[in-house]
Design a protein around this motif. Sequence first.
Motif, short mmCIF file in Angstrom:
data_model
loop_
_atom_site.label_atom_id
_atom_site.label_comp_id
_atom_site.label_asym_id
_atom_site.label_seq_id
_atom_site.Cartn_x
_atom_site.Cartn_y
_atom_site.Cartn_z
N PRO A 60 0.89 -1.32 -0.20
CA PRO A 60 0.17 0.19 -0.03
C PRO A 60 0.91 1.13 0.14
CG PRO A 60 0.12 -0.96 2.09
CD PRO A 60 0.56 -1.98 1.27
N ASP A 61 1.98 1.25 -0.02
CA ASP A 61 2.86 2.37 -0.11
C ASP A 61 3.49 2.74 -1.32
OD1 ASP A 61 2.95 2.69 2.78
OD2 ASP A 61 4.88 1.59 3.04
N LEU A 62 2.91 2.00 -2.52
CA LEU A 62 3.39 2.39 -3.44
C LEU A 62 3.06 3.70 -4.17
CD1 LEU A 62 4.74 1.57 -6.16
CD2 LEU A 62 2.63 0.43 -6.93
N PHE A 63 1.79 3.85 -3.93
CA PHE A 63 1.18 5.15 -4.46
C PHE A 63 1.70 6.30 -3.69
CE2 PHE A 63 -1.71 2.13 -6.97
CZ PHE A 63 -1.21 2.51 -8.06
N PRO A 64 1.74 6.13 -2.44
CA PRO A 64 2.30 7.14 -1.66
C PRO A 64 3.67 7.45 -1.88
CG PRO A 64 0.77 6.09 -0.33
CD PRO A 64 0.84 5.22 -1.50
N ALA A 65 4.43 6.55 -1.88
CA ALA A 65 5.87 6.63 -2.15
C ALA A 65 6.09 7.38 -3.69
CB ALA A 65 6.55 5.34 -2.41
N THR A 66 5.35 6.97 -4.54
CA THR A 66 5.38 7.88 -5.80
C THR A 66 5.13 9.44 -5.86
OG1 THR A 66 4.75 5.85 -7.04
CG2 THR A 66 4.59 7.98 -8.31
N ILE A 67 3.96 9.62 -4.90
CA ILE A 67 3.68 10.98 -4.84
C ILE A 67 5.02 11.59 -3.98
CG2 ILE A 67 2.07 12.68 -3.47
CD1 ILE A 67 -0.01 10.57 -4.21
N TRP A 68 5.47 11.01 -2.90
CA TRP A 68 6.43 11.52 -2.00
C TRP A 68 7.44 12.06 -3.07
CZ3 TRP A 68 5.79 6.89 1.61
CH2 TRP A 68 4.64 7.17 2.31
N LEU A 69 8.07 11.05 -3.98
CA LEU A 69 9.04 11.20 -4.88
C LEU A 69 9.00 12.16 -5.73
CD1 LEU A 69 11.85 10.52 -6.09
CD2 LEU A 69 10.92 8.85 -7.49
N CYS A 70 7.59 12.49 -6.34
CA CYS A 70 7.16 13.50 -7.15
C CYS A 70 7.50 14.76 -6.66
CB CYS A 70 5.86 13.29 -7.92
SG CYS A 70 5.89 12.06 -9.16
N ALA A 71 6.99 14.86 -5.09
CA ALA A 71 6.85 16.21 -4.44
C ALA A 71 8.52 16.45 -4.19
CB ALA A 71 6.19 15.89 -3.13
N GLY A 72 9.26 15.43 -3.79
CA GLY A 72 10.80 15.91 -3.78
C GLY A 72 11.21 16.36 -4.94
#
Length: 100
Positions: free
Chosen positions: A66-78
Amino acid sequence: MKENGVAAAAIDAAVQWVGTEFGVEYAGPASIVASLAGHRESHRILAKQLGVRNPTFEQLSNFLGPDLFPATIWLCAGLVATAGDGDVGWLRQYRSGPTA
């Protein structure tokens, strides 16, 4: 992003930003997702963890769960914060599919 050549240094800076702003527990998954953007070190780490040479998206998804999509968003935010200098419009260059 992989085809458009986001530099490894830009991805490193983005993951570091995530770690600084949100914590290491967020930076870890973001660094693994970086393999989707062609980050060689992230790819190597994921491949080693999974015991395969070329991890698939499905394997990445299973690994992060379940961390896949949040992690993608975190990377994009970074990436927006660092490579894009805070300009969300910077991401437009990485759109796929129709842009009209």
